[in-house]
Design an enzyme around this catalytic site. Structure first.
Site, PDB file in Angstrom:
ATOM      1  N   ASP A  79       0.717  -1.733  -0.124  1.00  0.00           N
ATOM      2  CA  ASP A  79       0.246   0.149  -0.177  1.00  0.00           C
ATOM      3  C   ASP A  79       0.706   1.148   0.437  1.00  0.00           C
ATOM      4  OD1 ASP A  79      -2.304  -1.279   0.410  1.00  0.00           O
ATOM      5  OD2 ASP A  79      -2.474  -1.604   2.142  1.00  0.00           O
ATOM      6  N   ASP A 102      14.424   1.388   7.823  1.00  0.00           N
ATOM      7  CA  ASP A 102      15.498   1.417   8.199  1.00  0.00           C
ATOM      8  C   ASP A 102      16.244   1.350   9.266  1.00  0.00           C
ATOM      9  OD1 ASP A 102      13.914   3.506   9.176  1.00  0.00           O
ATOM     10  OD2 ASP A 102      14.993   4.694   9.905  1.00  0.00           O
TER      11      ASP A 102
END
EC number: 2.5.1.7
Length: 424
Positions: A116, A124
């Site tokens: 989505d 990260d």
């Protein structure tokens, strides 16, 4: 691409049973490749994401079969191979193969995941966890390449800068067979994480603290499946049906629910004036009448789930006055607003403070709209049930990605809904 056709005006009544949790399932399937034996899952939802994950498994010579909620996965003859980028890009949860492959082989090469488009969702924190355990991570165009030296992964102390379900799970998958002791601090607490840890521990993993913000993992050499893992009920699916039944039901009984997983959501329905009857594993939603406006702020679990702010929006249209939603998790999760407004809804987005203001709306009218992502599609689906006339939702695959046997379940509740394939 499929379309969903909804003929509105048929009030909902009857019984519906919630399927297994999508957000567990999409992590459990990648986790299965860590096993040294075949594994079996029960209560697997019949959603597109499951079938896409099975395509990814097949590319690694991992056999799987799925019928009647039972999914068998046999990773005993797994091979390292390029994963199909189309399937990887179709769902964000494909990033769990990073942790799973790293835990299995000590290396992984995965196309950057899709899914989505609801605003920035960086990985990260996942990469930070892998690096702490001794992995080297390189971005090569649209691929993430993760390697280790001859010593492999080792235990580490990991502090997640932000609470992240995905990073917590990926760190667990990488650490479960790593050498030594791993501690994950500021870990996410979602029920789905407990579900995944239960699956791994039942195979011999040594993981403590799931459901708290500190998870401790002692690496093990082997994971041996002893029994079938039954997936927990989907709290987001349950919340969607609770909102739907509250908005347009004449009495709906929702089965296979764990109410404790929905406490923040249920609290908001009660605040609106909906007289829910809460049982041990089911919730009855009576016909609602006068409803109060409310304020919602999404938060990490056990707070109000970001995945439920869109499904509750059509219900807020029935409340007296203005309701306010602030999504602190994904502030750009607003694809439903313009589509619902095409149906006559009165919803606006305040860019200044990131709030969604939902005003009382007497009537919705069917029209052609598009499901930009899973939960936006759920919101539009509920609005279509409430609307006068026929609603056509394009890109309905986004709804099918997240909602188990949706047409059958809605039909059982007296709705008139069908899926048709748009060949154009």
């Amino acid at each position: 691409m499929n379309k969903m056709i909804i003929r509105g005006g048929h009030r909902l009544s009857g019984d519906v049973t919630i399927g297994g949790a999508k957000n567990s399932t999409v992590a459990l399937i990648p986790a299965a490749i860590l096993a040294d034996t075949p594994v079996q899952f029960d209560m697997v939802p019949n959603i597109l994401d499951v079938h896409n994950l099975m395509v990814i498994l097949e590319s690694m010579n991992v056999k799987s079969d799925f019928a009647d909620g039972i999914l068998n996965v046999d990773p005993t003859n797994i091979i390292e191979n390029a994963l199909p980028s189309k399937a990887i890009k179709s769902l964000r949860a494909s990033y769990y193969f990073m942790g799973a492959l790293l835990g299995r082989f000590g290396r992984a090469k995965v196309t950057f995941p899709g899914g989505d488009n609801i605003g920035p969702r960086p990985i990260d924190q996942h990469i930070k966890a892998f690096k702490a355990m001794g992995a080297k991570v390189v971005n090569d165009k649209d691929k993430v390449i993760i390697t280790t030296d001859e010593k492999g992964l080792h235990g580490a102390s990991i502090f997640l800068d932000v609470v992240s379900v995905g990073a917590t799970i990926n760190a667990i998958l990488a650490a479960v067979k790593a050498n030594g002791h791993t501690v994950i601090r500021n870990a996410a607490k979602e029920p789905e994480i407990i579900d995944i840890v239960t699956f791994l521990n039942n195979m011999g993993a040594k993981i403590r603290g799931a459901g708290t913000d500190v998870i401790r993992i002692e690496g093990v050499a082997k994971l041996i499946a002893q029994n079938t893992h039954i997936i927990i009920p989907d709290r987001i699916e349950a919340g969607t049906y609770l909102a739907m039944a509250s908005a347009y039901g004449d009495g709906v009984n929702i089965h296979n629910v764990i109410p404790e997983h929905l406490e923040s959501f249920i609290a908001k329905l009660l605040e609106m004036g909906i007289d829910l009857k809460i049982n041990e594993d089911s919730i009855y939603v009576p016909k609602s009448h006068k409803l109060n406006s409310i304020e919602i702020k999404t938060m990490p679990y056990p707070g109000f789930a970001t995945d439920l702010q869109q499904p509750i929006t059509p219900l807020l249209l029935k409340a007296n006055g203005d309701s306010t939603i602030i999504d602190t998790i994904y502030p750009k999760r607003t694809k439903h607003i313009s589509e619902l407004n095409k149906m006559g809804a009165k919803i606006r987005y305040n860019d200044g403070n990131g709030s969604i203001i939902v005003s009382h709306t007497d009537d919705l009218n069917g029209t052609t709209i598009s499901a930009g992502e899973i939960r936006a599609g759920a919101s539009e689906m509920i609005a279509g049930l409430m609307a006068n006339g026929t609603t056509v939702i394009n890109n309905a695959d986004n709804i099918l990605r997240g909602y188990d046997n949706i047409v059958d379940k809605l039909t059982q509740l007296n709705a008139e809904v069908e899926i048709i394939n748009d060949e154009k």
